[in-house]
Design a protein around this motif. Structure first.
Motif, PDB file in Angstrom:
ATOM      1  N   ALA A 148      -5.147  -3.367   3.402  1.00 20.35           N
ATOM      2  CA  ALA A 148      -5.194  -1.985   2.818  1.00 20.35           C
ATOM      3  C   ALA A 148      -6.637  -1.179   2.951  1.00 20.35           C
ATOM      4  O   ALA A 148      -6.379   0.045   2.727  1.00 20.35           O
ATOM      5  CB  ALA A 148      -5.149  -2.286   1.339  1.00 20.35           C
ATOM      6  N   THR A 176      -5.032   1.462  -4.301  1.00 19.96           N
ATOM      7  CA  THR A 176      -4.297   1.261  -2.979  1.00 19.96           C
ATOM      8  C   THR A 176      -3.898  -0.226  -2.847  1.00 19.96           C
ATOM      9  O   THR A 176      -2.939  -0.662  -1.964  1.00 19.96           O
ATOM     10  CB  THR A 176      -5.117   1.789  -1.814  1.00 19.96           C
ATOM     11  N   ASN A 177      -4.430  -1.249  -3.401  1.00 22.29           N
ATOM     12  CA  ASN A 177      -4.004  -2.729  -3.634  1.00 22.29           C
ATOM     13  C   ASN A 177      -4.462  -3.428  -4.569  1.00 22.29           C
ATOM     14  O   ASN A 177      -5.662  -3.332  -5.008  1.00 22.29           O
ATOM     15  CB  ASN A 177      -4.611  -3.221  -2.070  1.00 22.29           C
ATOM     16  N   LYS A 220       0.781  -1.169  -0.058  1.00 19.04           N
ATOM     17  CA  LYS A 220      -0.060  -0.103   0.015  1.00 19.04           C
ATOM     18  C   LYS A 220       1.026   1.286  -0.060  1.00 19.04           C
ATOM     19  O   LYS A 220       0.525   2.204  -0.776  1.00 19.04           O
ATOM     20  CB  LYS A 220      -0.837  -0.023   1.088  1.00 19.04           C
TER      21      LYS A 220
END
Length: 284
Positions: free
Chosen positions: A56, A44-45, A14
């Motif tokens: 995350a 973010t993931n 992340k």
């Protein structure tokens, strides 16, 4: 109004994803001075399995409250550069279920829209790979729109694009442009990505703004690939900006005069209303 679609190659780290997103957004702003930037789906993931996704995830605050690292980064970018930041989607911690959630921040850093992905990706790809988004995520139920630069934008996420009725519903609610942040698989993307996005532009007579992830990621020991080719299409279905392979961005100008001309020359919304009345009358 200029809009930039950001194309990322995110993974399961992340912190590295946040750094990559910030660098690409700031580079696009410096080069092209857009009024709006859009990130991909779950930027973010991507990969790493259930534990990575849960790690995350962020609990989203009430508007005005303090959020997690991704939330605050998006808000900070919007405020620092005085632009609208459409945060693609991040993983929202909803307790028992996660949600695939879009956040949008205005030039003052205030949250102006939030949308949970409605249509979950539960399919089997041509190579037999199964995707079961509903095993981990809950689905949304509400449509979301926001205004930026005098233009009304609608929110969708990835698999939503296969459901034209959603795009027509957003058009009826006043959308002039519709955002489609995505992680589109390589196998489906090479055949369907551009065709579907152009079709949704034609169906809704809206600009389509689709930021996407590109490259490979690891998922429970297997390597998976996403298609990329982030793009902007106009209301006639022409692709007016597009990313090549790799990370980067593409920028296009949203012109309300083009929207008005397309809609005046082919009044699809009015014709749809006539068709709906006919269908209702003909139904047993």
């Amino acid at each position: 109004m200029r809009v930039s679609v950001i194309q990322m190659n995110q993974g399961s780290d992340k912190a590295a994803n946040l750094d990559q997103a910030r660098r690409l957004v700031e580079a696009a702003i410096a080069a092209d001075r857009p009024g709006l930037v859009s990130l991909p789906e779950t930027w973010t993931n991507l990969g790493g399995g259930r534990d990575s996704r849960r790690a995350a995830a962020e609990i989203l605050p009430a508007p005005g409250g303090e959020g997690g690292p991704a939330y605050e980064m998006l808000r900070g970018l919007a405020r620092a550069h005085g632009i609208t930041v459409h945060g693609g989607s991040i993983i929202e911690d909803g307790g028992e279920k996660l949600f695939n959630t879009t956040l949008v921040f205005g030039p003052d850093g205030a949250e102006i829209a939030r949308y949970r992905k409605i249509h979950l990706f539960d399919i089997t790809a041509p190579d037999g790979t199964g995707y079961r988004e509903s095993a981990l995520y809950g689905g949304g139920s509400d449509l979301a729109l926001f205004e930026a630069g005098g233009i009304r934008f609608g929110c969708t996420i990835c698999y939503d694009m296969r459901f034209p009725e959603l795009y027509v519903a957003l058009r009826r609610m006043g959308a002039e442009a519709i955002l489609v942040p995505s992680n589109f698989t390589l196998q489906t993307g090479k055949d369907h990505w551009e065709a579907l996005l152009r079709a949704r532009a034609i169906d809704s007579q809206c600009w389509i703004i689709a930021a996407a992830s590109y490259g490979t990621y690891e998922e429970r020991g297997a390597t998976r690939s996403v298609y990329g080719h982030s793009l902007v299409a106009d209301p006639w279905g022409h692709v007016v900006a597009k990313c090549s392979d790799g990370t980067g961005w593409a920028t296009a100008r949203i012109d309300p005069k083009v929207t008005a001309r397309v809609r005046a020359g082919m009044p699809l919304l009015e014709h749809r209303e006539a068709a709906r009345a006919w269908v209702a009358k003909a139904a047993p």
